[in-house]
Motif scaffolding. Structure first.
Motif, PDB file in Angstrom:
ATOM      1  N   THR A   1       0.821  -1.222   0.000  1.00 23.62           N
ATOM      2  CA  THR A   1       0.000   0.000   0.000  1.00 23.62           C
ATOM      3  C   THR A   1       0.848   1.262   0.000  1.00 23.62           C
ATOM      4  OG1 THR A   1      -0.124   0.214   2.422  1.00 23.62           O
ATOM      5  CG2 THR A   1      -1.731  -1.246   1.346  1.00 23.62           C
ATOM      6  N   ARG A   2       2.154   1.105   0.123  1.00 23.75           N
ATOM      7  CA  ARG A   2       3.054   2.251   0.196  1.00 23.75           C
ATOM      8  C   ARG A   2       3.697   2.492  -1.168  1.00 23.75           C
ATOM      9  NH1 ARG A   2       3.868   2.186   5.955  1.00 23.75           N
ATOM     10  NH2 ARG A   2       1.748   1.697   6.679  1.00 23.75           N
ATOM     11  N   PRO A   3       4.036   3.736  -1.478  1.00 27.99           N
ATOM     12  CA  PRO A   3       4.591   4.027  -2.802  1.00 27.99           C
ATOM     13  C   PRO A   3       5.968   3.429  -3.043  1.00 27.99           C
ATOM     14  CG  PRO A   3       4.608   5.987  -1.407  1.00 27.99           C
ATOM     15  CD  PRO A   3       3.811   4.950  -0.679  1.00 27.99           C
ATOM     16  N   VAL A   4       6.848   3.486  -2.039  1.00 32.95           N
ATOM     17  CA  VAL A   4       8.208   2.974  -2.215  1.00 32.95           C
ATOM     18  C   VAL A   4       8.583   2.182  -0.969  1.00 32.95           C
ATOM     19  CG1 VAL A   4      10.646   3.535  -2.534  1.00 32.95           C
ATOM     20  CG2 VAL A   4       8.879   4.952  -3.632  1.00 32.95           C
ATOM     21  N   THR A   5       9.005   0.944  -1.146  1.00 29.13           N
ATOM     22  CA  THR A   5       9.430   0.119  -0.024  1.00 29.13           C
ATOM     23  C   THR A   5      10.674  -0.658  -0.407  1.00 29.13           C
ATOM     24  OG1 THR A   5       8.005  -1.702  -0.730  1.00 29.13           O
ATOM     25  CG2 THR A   5       7.100  -0.157   0.887  1.00 29.13           C
ATOM     26  N   ALA A   6      11.682  -0.618   0.458  1.00 32.52           N
ATOM     27  CA  ALA A   6      12.893  -1.398   0.225  1.00 32.52           C
ATOM     28  C   ALA A   6      12.618  -2.856   0.540  1.00 32.52           C
ATOM     29  CB  ALA A   6      14.024  -0.872   1.106  1.00 32.52           C
ATOM     30  N   PRO A   7      13.226  -3.777  -0.194  1.00 32.61           N
ATOM     31  CA  PRO A   7      12.987  -5.202   0.078  1.00 32.61           C
ATOM     32  C   PRO A   7      13.594  -5.611   1.406  1.00 32.61           C
ATOM     33  CG  PRO A   7      14.741  -4.937  -1.526  1.00 32.61           C
ATOM     34  CD  PRO A   7      14.160  -3.571  -1.303  1.00 32.61           C
ATOM     35  N   PRO A   8      13.020  -6.609   2.077  1.00 33.63           N
ATOM     36  CA  PRO A   8      13.617  -7.121   3.314  1.00 33.63           C
ATOM     37  C   PRO A   8      14.909  -7.851   3.002  1.00 33.63           C
ATOM     38  CG  PRO A   8      11.735  -8.460   2.664  1.00 33.63           C
ATOM     39  CD  PRO A   8      11.775  -7.293   1.726  1.00 33.63           C
ATOM     40  N   PRO A   9      15.692  -8.175   4.041  1.00 36.11           N
ATOM     41  CA  PRO A   9      16.954  -8.891   3.820  1.00 36.11           C
ATOM     42  C   PRO A   9      16.733 -10.196   3.055  1.00 36.11           C
ATOM     43  CG  PRO A   9      16.825  -8.106   6.076  1.00 36.11           C
ATOM     44  CD  PRO A   9      15.484  -7.840   5.456  1.00 36.11           C
ATOM     45  N   GLU A  10      17.686 -10.519   2.207  1.00 36.49           N
ATOM     46  CA  GLU A  10      17.684 -11.752   1.410  1.00 36.49           C
ATOM     47  C   GLU A  10      16.572 -11.792   0.364  1.00 36.49           C
ATOM     48  OE1 GLU A  10      17.742 -15.138   3.955  1.00 36.49           O
ATOM     49  OE2 GLU A  10      19.471 -14.442   5.103  1.00 36.49           O
ATOM     50  N   ARG A  11      15.974 -10.643   0.052  1.00 34.69           N
ATOM     51  CA  ARG A  11      14.992 -10.552  -1.033  1.00 34.69           C
ATOM     52  C   ARG A  11      15.515  -9.534  -2.039  1.00 34.69           C
ATOM     53  NH1 ARG A  11      13.370 -13.333   2.782  1.00 34.69           N
ATOM     54  NH2 ARG A  11      11.225 -14.042   3.092  1.00 34.69           N
ATOM     55  N   SER A  12      15.514  -9.892  -3.312  1.00 36.14           N
ATOM     56  CA  SER A  12      15.969  -8.959  -4.332  1.00 36.14           C
ATOM     57  C   SER A  12      14.872  -7.942  -4.615  1.00 36.14           C
ATOM     58  CB  SER A  12      16.313  -9.708  -5.614  1.00 36.14           C
ATOM     59  OG  SER A  12      15.123 -10.195  -6.232  1.00 36.14           O
ATOM     60  N   PRO A  13      15.232  -6.738  -5.070  1.00 36.20           N
ATOM     61  CA  PRO A  13      14.205  -5.743  -5.401  1.00 36.20           C
ATOM     62  C   PRO A  13      13.190  -6.263  -6.412  1.00 36.20           C
ATOM     63  CG  PRO A  13      16.365  -4.709  -5.313  1.00 36.20           C
ATOM     64  CD  PRO A  13      16.596  -6.184  -5.191  1.00 36.20           C
ATOM     65  N   ALA A  14      13.649  -7.025  -7.410  1.00 36.75           N
ATOM     66  CA  ALA A  14      12.732  -7.546  -8.434  1.00 36.75           C
ATOM     67  C   ALA A  14      11.761  -8.556  -7.829  1.00 36.75           C
ATOM     68  CB  ALA A  14      13.522  -8.181  -9.567  1.00 36.75           C
ATOM     69  N   GLU A  15      12.279  -9.447  -6.985  1.00 40.11           N
ATOM     70  CA  GLU A  15      11.434 -10.462  -6.335  1.00 40.11           C
ATOM     71  C   GLU A  15      10.393  -9.793  -5.437  1.00 40.11           C
ATOM     72  OE1 GLU A  15      11.928 -14.160  -3.122  1.00 40.11           O
ATOM     73  OE2 GLU A  15      13.612 -12.807  -3.568  1.00 40.11           O
ATOM     74  N   TRP A  16      10.818  -8.796  -4.675  1.00 45.91           N
ATOM     75  CA  TRP A  16       9.907  -8.084  -3.765  1.00 45.91           C
ATOM     76  C   TRP A  16       8.843  -7.327  -4.557  1.00 45.91           C
ATOM     77  CZ3 TRP A  16       8.362  -8.733   0.859  1.00 45.91           C
ATOM     78  CH2 TRP A  16       7.856  -7.708   1.648  1.00 45.91           C
ATOM     79  N   ALA A  17       9.250  -6.696  -5.640  1.00 44.75           N
ATOM     80  CA  ALA A  17       8.302  -5.955  -6.475  1.00 44.75           C
ATOM     81  C   ALA A  17       7.242  -6.877  -7.061  1.00 44.75           C
ATOM     82  CB  ALA A  17       9.046  -5.216  -7.587  1.00 44.75           C
ATOM     83  N   ARG A  18       7.645  -8.076  -7.514  1.00 42.73           N
ATOM     84  CA  ARG A  18       6.673  -9.037  -8.056  1.00 42.73           C
ATOM     85  C   ARG A  18       5.686  -9.473  -6.978  1.00 42.73           C
ATOM     86  NH1 ARG A  18      11.316 -11.022 -10.749  1.00 42.73           N
ATOM     87  NH2 ARG A  18      11.592 -12.630  -9.145  1.00 42.73           N
ATOM     88  N   ARG A  19       6.199  -9.693  -5.792  1.00 37.08           N
ATOM     89  CA  ARG A  19       5.319 -10.122  -4.696  1.00 37.08           C
ATOM     90  C   ARG A  19       4.313  -9.034  -4.337  1.00 37.08           C
ATOM     91  NH1 ARG A  19       7.464 -12.311   1.172  1.00 37.08           N
ATOM     92  NH2 ARG A  19       5.424 -12.551   2.177  1.00 37.08           N
ATOM     93  N   LEU A  20       4.762  -7.796  -4.266  1.00 34.30           N
ATOM     94  CA  LEU A  20       3.854  -6.700  -3.927  1.00 34.30           C
ATOM     95  C   LEU A  20       2.829  -6.471  -5.026  1.00 34.30           C
ATOM     96  CD1 LEU A  20       6.153  -4.038  -2.225  1.00 34.30           C
ATOM     97  CD2 LEU A  20       5.045  -6.064  -1.268  1.00 34.30           C
ATOM     98  N   SER A  21       3.223  -6.707  -6.269  1.00 31.40           N
ATOM     99  CA  SER A  21       2.285  -6.579  -7.378  1.00 31.40           C
ATOM    100  C   SER A  21       1.150  -7.591  -7.246  1.00 31.40           C
ATOM    101  CB  SER A  21       3.021  -6.776  -8.706  1.00 31.40           C
ATOM    102  OG  SER A  21       2.134  -6.703  -9.794  1.00 31.40           O
ATOM    103  N   LYS A  22       1.468  -8.815  -6.824  1.00 32.76           N
ATOM    104  CA  LYS A  22       0.441  -9.835  -6.612  1.00 32.76           C
ATOM    105  C   LYS A  22      -0.485  -9.455  -5.466  1.00 32.76           C
ATOM    106  CE  LYS A  22       2.990 -13.816  -8.430  1.00 32.76           C
ATOM    107  NZ  LYS A  22       3.567 -15.155  -8.108  1.00 32.76           N
ATOM    108  N   VAL A  23       0.089  -8.860  -4.418  1.00 32.14           N
ATOM    109  CA  VAL A  23      -0.742  -8.414  -3.288  1.00 32.14           C
ATOM    110  C   VAL A  23      -1.747  -7.372  -3.754  1.00 32.14           C
ATOM    111  CG1 VAL A  23      -0.743  -7.243  -1.068  1.00 32.14           C
ATOM    112  CG2 VAL A  23       1.036  -8.913  -1.574  1.00 32.14           C
ATOM    113  N   ARG A  24      -1.288  -6.426  -4.566  1.00 31.12           N
ATOM    114  CA  ARG A  24      -2.193  -5.379  -5.060  1.00 31.12           C
ATOM    115  C   ARG A  24      -3.284  -5.972  -5.949  1.00 31.12           C
ATOM    116  NH1 ARG A  24       3.117  -2.886  -6.107  1.00 31.12           N
ATOM    117  NH2 ARG A  24       3.600  -1.559  -4.300  1.00 31.12           N
TER     118      ARG A  24
END
Length: 251
Positions: free
Chosen positions: A157-180
């Motif tokens: 729900t936030r505009p910009v979020t850094a990925p948690p440890p051991e998660r790549s930015p691309a992997e985190w972005a894909r996951r957040l896209s599915k949540v949305r």
């Protein structure tokens, strides 16, 4: 609470004075929250404290009921659990979540919990026991590991979020896209025992996502579409409850 190291000046057995004593105690409690239970040597090393200092602080914490000792190993005590439960009950989110959690538990037959961000951590505010508690008990005050489902639904729900440890930015972005897209996050992990958690975001009257409510299943069972619908309903109910509570308008 964040893990850290003791001040550089602390190198002997004597406990530091003033604020450092409290810091050392909280470092030990934080290490116990992370490990579940541990021996003195591991706790001292994890907290960055001299062994003698850790032993003295653990004895003091045990006298207060915050820590318990069994066969040379330490774990969090009942006194600390009571304080955590009191925090969850008095929290605006905890009070508003009582009925949504009950309905979610009845609809799914699963362990259910409400989590919210506290500082940089995602912490359990309240929950109801269920089959998954043997694998991962969702107790008030428990800090969830990085990359958990609650963190994902709030981050989405936030505009910009850094990925948690051991998660790549691309992997985190894909996951957040599915949540949305789906309005929920499903997280499956197999550290020691298989566990699947599905959660939905909870919104304050301001429209800001302030918590996540959901279910957890032990083993390899994955939540169904019906479970996802139940989680979304619980989240909507809790969001509506918050809209009618004056204190929640400050969340």
């Amino acid at each position: 609470m964040k893990r850290g190291r003791a001040p550089a000046h602390e190198s002997g057995a004597a406990a530091p004075a003033g604020r450092s004593v409290l810091e050392g105690a909280f470092l030990l409690l934080d290490e116990l929250a992370r490990t579940g239970d541990a021996g003195l040597t591991d706790l001292a090393a994890g907290a960055g404290l001299p062994k003698a200092t850790a032993h003295r602080l653990l004895d003091q914490l045990a006298a207060l009921g915050a820590v318990e000792r069994d066969s040379g190993r330490y774990h969090l005590g009942a006194g600390l659990a009571r304080l955590a439960r009191s925090w969850g009950v008095s929290h605006p989110l905890g009070r508003a979540a009582v009925q949504p959690l009950r309905r979610l538990a009845a609809a799914t037959g699963a362990s259910v919990a409400l989590a919210a961000p506290v500082g940089t951590d995602m912490v359990i505010v309240s929950g109801m026991p269920g089959p998954a508690d043997g694998a991962f008990p969702y107790l008030p005050g428990l800090i969830l590991p990085p990359g958990n489902a609650a963190e994902a639904v709030i981050a989405a729900t936030r505009p910009v979020t850094a990925p948690p440890p051991e998660r790549s930015p691309a992997e985190w972005a894909r996951r957040l896209s599915k949540v949305r897209e789906h309005g929920v996050d499903l997280h499956h992990c197999e550290d020691e025992r298989a566990l699947s958690c599905l959660v939905a975001p909870v919104y304050a009257p301001t429209g800001r996502a302030v918590a996540a409510i959901g279910v957890c299943f032990a083993g390899h069972r994955l939540p169904s579409a019906t479970t996802a619908d139940a989680a979304r309903r619980a989240a909507r109910m809790l969001s509506a409850n918050l809209a009618h509570r004056p204190r929640s308008r400050r969340l």
